[in-house]
Structure formats: structure tokens, C-alpha cells
Design a protein around this motif. Sequence first.
Motif, short mmCIF file in Angstrom:
data_model
loop_
_atom_site.label_atom_id
_atom_site.label_comp_id
_atom_site.label_asym_id
_atom_site.label_seq_id
_atom_site.Cartn_x
_atom_site.Cartn_y
_atom_site.Cartn_z
N GLN A 23 38.16 40.20 34.48
CA GLN A 23 36.99 40.69 33.74
C GLN A 23 37.23 42.11 33.25
N ASP A 24 37.83 42.92 34.11
CA ASP A 24 38.15 44.29 33.70
C ASP A 24 39.19 44.30 32.60
N LYS A 25 40.19 43.42 32.73
CA LYS A 25 41.25 43.36 31.70
C LYS A 25 40.66 42.93 30.36
N CYS A 77 37.12 58.75 39.18
CA CYS A 77 37.50 57.35 39.02
C CYS A 77 38.28 56.87 40.21
N SER A 78 38.26 55.58 40.45
CA SER A 78 39.09 55.01 41.50
C SER A 78 39.64 53.70 40.98
N LEU A 79 40.93 53.48 41.22
CA LEU A 79 41.53 52.25 40.77
C LEU A 79 40.91 51.05 41.46
N ALA A 80 40.45 51.26 42.72
CA ALA A 80 39.94 50.15 43.51
C ALA A 80 38.62 49.62 43.00
N ALA A 81 37.76 50.49 42.53
CA ALA A 81 36.42 50.04 42.15
C ALA A 81 36.22 50.21 40.66
N THR A 82 36.53 49.20 39.93
CA THR A 82 36.41 49.31 38.47
C THR A 82 35.41 48.31 37.93
N SER A 83 34.57 47.79 38.83
CA SER A 83 33.69 46.70 38.40
C SER A 83 32.77 47.10 37.28
N LEU A 84 32.21 48.28 37.35
CA LEU A 84 31.32 48.68 36.27
C LEU A 84 31.88 49.85 35.48
N ASN A 115 29.26 43.72 27.24
CA ASN A 115 28.15 44.67 27.12
C ASN A 115 28.06 45.66 28.29
N ARG A 116 29.11 45.77 29.06
CA ARG A 116 29.09 46.72 30.17
C ARG A 116 29.17 48.14 29.65
N VAL A 117 28.59 49.08 30.42
CA VAL A 117 28.49 50.46 29.91
C VAL A 117 29.84 51.15 29.94
#
Lengths: 216, 246
Positions: free
Chosen positions: A180-182, B7-14, B35-37
Motif C-alpha cells: 500500500q505504501d509502495k 519520520c520512521s521507516l517502521a511506521a509509514t502507514s499514514l 487519498n491519504r494525506v
Amino acid sequence: MSSSEAEQASSKSRWYESKIGLLLIGSVLSGILVPLFQYTQETIKWKRQNRYENVKYQLGMMRDGMKEFVMIHAFNAEAYERIRPFAENTTVNSKDFETYASQHLDMQNRRFQQNARFAAFLIYFPENGRGNLRETYNDYLGAVQDYMGNLEKLVQVRSGLVDSKIADKSGLQREFQQLQDKIDSGLVLINQKYEEVLQMMKQQIGGKEDESESYM
Amino acid sequence: MRARVICSLAATSLLLLSIEFGAHAGRPDIGGGSNRVQTPYKYGSAVTLKDVTTVKSIASKSRTITDVVKAGTHITETGENVALMYVRGDAATGTPLYQIAGTTDSGAKQSIDFSEIESFVVSKDESNASSVLIDVQQFPAISAAELLEKKPTYTDLTQFYSRKIRLKINTAGPRGTVLALVVKNPPAKGYKVAAPVSDLAGNSQVKLGYGVFSFQSLPLPAIWWATESVTSDSKYPYRVKVRARR
């Protein structure tokens, strides 16, 4: 000068001033020089008009090419909408996966046709900028290809997540999130590449518009 | 700039990994996308004043322009890392300026940083050939400290922290130079002249987009004011979508 020579000189000049002399001079002017001048003017005008028509035609094709490129970009939106049920928390079943597979294939075929349609318009862009434009367009296509690949993978992973035969789904969950991120970052990259291609076309079109005005 | 906060590589969900060439708000979209911010800050983590001021100072130097219209030509200009500079001809070797500085209608001196400029419009100064009038749309007109203290929404920012200021600026510089808009487009190292300010088409709006900066090899959008209170607003416009040009 003797009187006989003076008489000869004045008779020559009187010849130019005579009615027959003036008639002959007038005939040469109106019969040869004026038409020659008019013909030259008409030729210049015709050549300029011809060049203007060519530029106008080329400009029209360049603008049409830009429109076709915008249509290509719309496929990225269609592709995302098709995977949205699989990306969001909607209940999906095996029939949904089959429907997606056939719709996705159909969309890809239409996308390739549109790519070809746009590629045909590239020859109308000026030669000195065409190489760069083609290269940037290919970069755009590369980004789109990666994006489409990630969309397909997301659907496959989702298929794994709903498969009751798979016990440990933690790896799939992680992969699903990463995809999803990609996909998001892929879309942003596509937007960037799209802007680059569009801007190049706009600049070349602007240059051609300037050229067409120079004929006025 | 602390890694854990920005930023953190681990938490990129939003957190969007943005490699966008300028994040423009308000452009018509084709539609589609998650449509994510888009924000440089990690969702759910406390954002400090230092984080905001760091991103703000990056934002100053990384604004972008698209389709800037010059008088007398159909060719428009686009570029990254926008600045103002006093130049001679095409040689952009002077000191880049990341603010618009001039005098207001009341005669007071004022300077607005690029990080707080949404757009500007240049018009002729009929009383003086070597100056122009610039109508600057300042957004958001809020300091980093006030942003964190008051936690406004995006709607609050547009309603209470947006203003238009008219500045008169001198376009003639020292030793025969003139004030110009310059851009630096990677991989090029130096600036190039986009357009002398006085050549910008009258009454044509120049919009500044947000560029990106790299943090721990991640590209982040330099939208310094995109804190959680702002991005939670449904009207916040910087989102992942398939975008088309105006």
C-alpha cells in the motif's frame, strides 16, 4: 561641342520625351517590370502562407498529442479504483478476484492502445526536443509499469489473506501494508513524471505558438 | 532534526513517501488513488517546535513553480528550489533570496518568507519604471510556535491565517543587475533565470508549490504546517491522488 553634335544630342533626348518613346517606356514598365515585381511579391507571400499553414498543422497535432497523453494518465486512476475493494476492508470472494483479473487485462489492453496512439503524435514535436521528450515519456511509462505491478501484487496478497488454507498470515499482512505504501509513493512518482512530460510538451507548444505568430 | 519525530521507516502507514515534484493544492484531479494525506511528520507522534522550524526552513528554499507566464511569449517556466536573485542577463550567480521584501502601501518595510507564500501576482508600478507591485497571498500567516500552541485545523488556517499584502519592490539592483525569479532543477547544481520579475506577465498569478526533502533516504513533502490538527481536517488538500494539470 559643335552645333551638329549639339543637334544630335538634343534629338536623342527628344526621342525619350517623344510620345512613341514614352509609350515604349510605359510598355516595358507595365508589361515586364510590374508583373515581375508582383510575381515576386506573390511568391514571397505564398511561401510565407505555406510555412504558416505547416506550422499551424504541426501545432494542432502537438496539441492533440498533449490531449492523448492526459488520457493515458487517467488509466492510473482506473487501475487504482479496480483494486480499491481489495485494498480497503471490503469483504471479497473468489468471484471478485476472477472479475478483477479479466477487467484488469481489458484495462491494460486499452492502456497499451492509448500509449501507441500518443506515441504516433511524438513525430510532430520539434526534432531538437523530441529525443528528450521521448526519454522522459519512457521514464513515465517505467514508473507506471512498476505501479501496475504493485497493484496486481496487492490483489494477489489479498487473495492469500482470505485463503483459509494459510494459517500464518503475519508475513502477508506486512507485505500488504508495504505494498500500500509502495502504491502511494508510486503514484506520487507517476504524478511527478507526468508533470515533466507535460511541461516539456507545453514548452515546445509555446515555442511553436511563438513561431506561428512571427508569420503575422 | 530527530529521526524519531520526523519520520520512521517502521511506521509509514499514514506517512506518505512523497517524491512529488511540488505538492500543489487545488489542482483538478483525474481521481483515483488512496487519498491519504501528505505530511512530513509521523502520525501519532509529538511534533516539536524544532521539527517544525527545521521543515519550515527547508520549505523556504524548496518551493516550486509551474507554468509561470512571461510577457510576450507562449513558453512558460517551471522549476524547483525557487528564489529571487539580482542577475545580469542569463547569469544567475548572485545570492539567492528566499523572501519577498518591499514596502507596503503605508510605507512600512515588510518581508515575507517563501515558506509562507501561497502565490503572488506582479503588476506594473506606473509611478516608477524600476519597481513593481506584488500582491502576495500569505498562507499560512502563522509562526511555528503558534501553530503548535493553537493546533488549528486546515479550515482555521484558511479562514484566520490567510491574508493578502501588497508590496512595492525595487527590481533594479546594484551594478546594472535586475531582480529575477531563478530556479535550480536537479541534477543541475546552479540556478538558472526563469524570468526577470518585471517580465512576468501582468496580473498573472505565480503559485508556489512545496518541494521535497530527503530524510533518512526518504523523500518527504516540505509542507511545514501539515501537523496532525491540520491534516485531520477533511478539507486538507494535499493527498495522494492521480493529478492533472490545470
